[in-house]
Design a protein around this motif. Sequence first.
Motif, PDB file in Angstrom:
ATOM      1  N   PHE A   1       0.806  -1.215   0.000  1.00  0.00           N
ATOM      2  CA  PHE A   1       0.000   0.000   0.000  1.00  0.00           C
ATOM      3  C   PHE A   1       0.845   1.275   0.000  1.00  0.00           C
ATOM      4  N   ALA A   2       2.127   1.161  -0.309  1.00  0.00           N
ATOM      5  CA  ALA A   2       2.994   2.348  -0.362  1.00  0.00           C
ATOM      6  C   ALA A   2       2.465   3.394  -1.344  1.00  0.00           C
ATOM      7  N   PRO A   3       2.038   3.020  -2.546  1.00  0.00           N
ATOM      8  CA  PRO A   3       1.500   4.042  -3.453  1.00  0.00           C
ATOM      9  C   PRO A   3       0.259   4.737  -2.895  1.00  0.00           C
ATOM     10  N   ALA A   4      -0.587   3.995  -2.219  1.00  0.00           N
ATOM     11  CA  ALA A   4      -1.798   4.597  -1.630  1.00  0.00           C
ATOM     12  C   ALA A   4      -1.420   5.582  -0.534  1.00  0.00           C
ATOM     13  N   ARG A   5      -0.401   5.247   0.253  1.00  0.00           N
ATOM     14  CA  ARG A   5       0.045   6.174   1.299  1.00  0.00           C
ATOM     15  C   ARG A   5       0.579   7.464   0.683  1.00  0.00           C
ATOM     16  N   THR A   6       1.377   7.329  -0.352  1.00  0.00           N
ATOM     17  CA  THR A   6       1.925   8.507  -1.019  1.00  0.00           C
ATOM     18  C   THR A   6       0.805   9.366  -1.595  1.00  0.00           C
TER      19      THR A   6
ATOM     20  N   PHE B   1      -7.413   9.237   4.965  1.00  0.00           N
ATOM     21  CA  PHE B   1      -6.703   7.962   4.849  1.00  0.00           C
ATOM     22  C   PHE B   1      -7.250   6.952   5.852  1.00  0.00           C
ATOM     23  N   LEU B   2      -7.623   7.405   7.029  1.00  0.00           N
ATOM     24  CA  LEU B   2      -8.236   6.500   8.005  1.00  0.00           C
ATOM     25  C   LEU B   2      -9.527   5.917   7.433  1.00  0.00           C
TER      26      LEU B   2
ATOM     27  N   ARG C   1     -10.403   1.963   6.835  1.00  0.00           N
ATOM     28  CA  ARG C   1     -11.598   1.337   7.408  1.00  0.00           C
ATOM     29  C   ARG C   1     -12.503   0.715   6.349  1.00  0.00           C
ATOM     30  N   THR C   2     -12.609   1.339   5.195  1.00  0.00           N
ATOM     31  CA  THR C   2     -13.577   0.874   4.197  1.00  0.00           C
ATOM     32  C   THR C   2     -12.981   0.025   3.084  1.00  0.00           C
ATOM     33  N   ARG C   3     -11.684   0.172   2.797  1.00  0.00           N
ATOM     34  CA  ARG C   3     -11.096  -0.530   1.656  1.00  0.00           C
ATOM     35  C   ARG C   3     -10.020  -1.535   2.029  1.00  0.00           C
ATOM     36  N   VAL C   4      -9.382  -1.344   3.165  1.00  0.00           N
ATOM     37  CA  VAL C   4      -8.269  -2.226   3.523  1.00  0.00           C
ATOM     38  C   VAL C   4      -8.676  -3.212   4.608  1.00  0.00           C
ATOM     39  N   TRP C   5      -9.086  -2.716   5.746  1.00  0.00           N
ATOM     40  CA  TRP C   5      -9.344  -3.594   6.884  1.00  0.00           C
ATOM     41  C   TRP C   5     -10.585  -4.464   6.725  1.00  0.00           C
TER      42      TRP C   5
ATOM     43  N   ASN D   1      -6.473  -7.812   1.710  1.00  0.00           N
ATOM     44  CA  ASN D   1      -5.776  -6.548   1.894  1.00  0.00           C
ATOM     45  C   ASN D   1      -5.135  -6.415   3.266  1.00  0.00           C
ATOM     46  N   SER D   2      -5.616  -7.184   4.216  1.00  0.00           N
ATOM     47  CA  SER D   2      -5.120  -7.049   5.587  1.00  0.00           C
ATOM     48  C   SER D   2      -4.830  -8.406   6.226  1.00  0.00           C
TER      49      SER D   2
END
Length: 95
Positions: free
Chosen positions: A23-28, A62-63, A67-71, A76-77
């Motif tokens: 998820f590095a690109p998403a963080r950037t 980002f939170l 909550r909606t796309r990763v966790w 993804n998690s």
Amino acid sequence: MTTLHIEHAVTDFETWHSAFERFAPARTEAGVLEYTIRRPSDDPAYVLIDLEFSDEAHAAGFLEFLRTRVWTTRDNSPALVGTAHTRLLETVHTG
């Protein structure tokens, strides 16, 4: 400066870390300026993550993504246990 602070248990740190790196690109894209990952010295199955943002709006956005796309998706998690504990923190002083 706003920090998104995240804490959660993991079943396997290396599995979790590999997913985190994907998820590095998403963080950037979300505006993460830097991050720190820590583990308690007496509990290697627990992680604490601080993601630094320029403002609260980016951190909150980002939170919401987490909550909606990763966790919500096991793919993804992987290695997460239970629910993450999160806080948005404002920097008031550094030394």
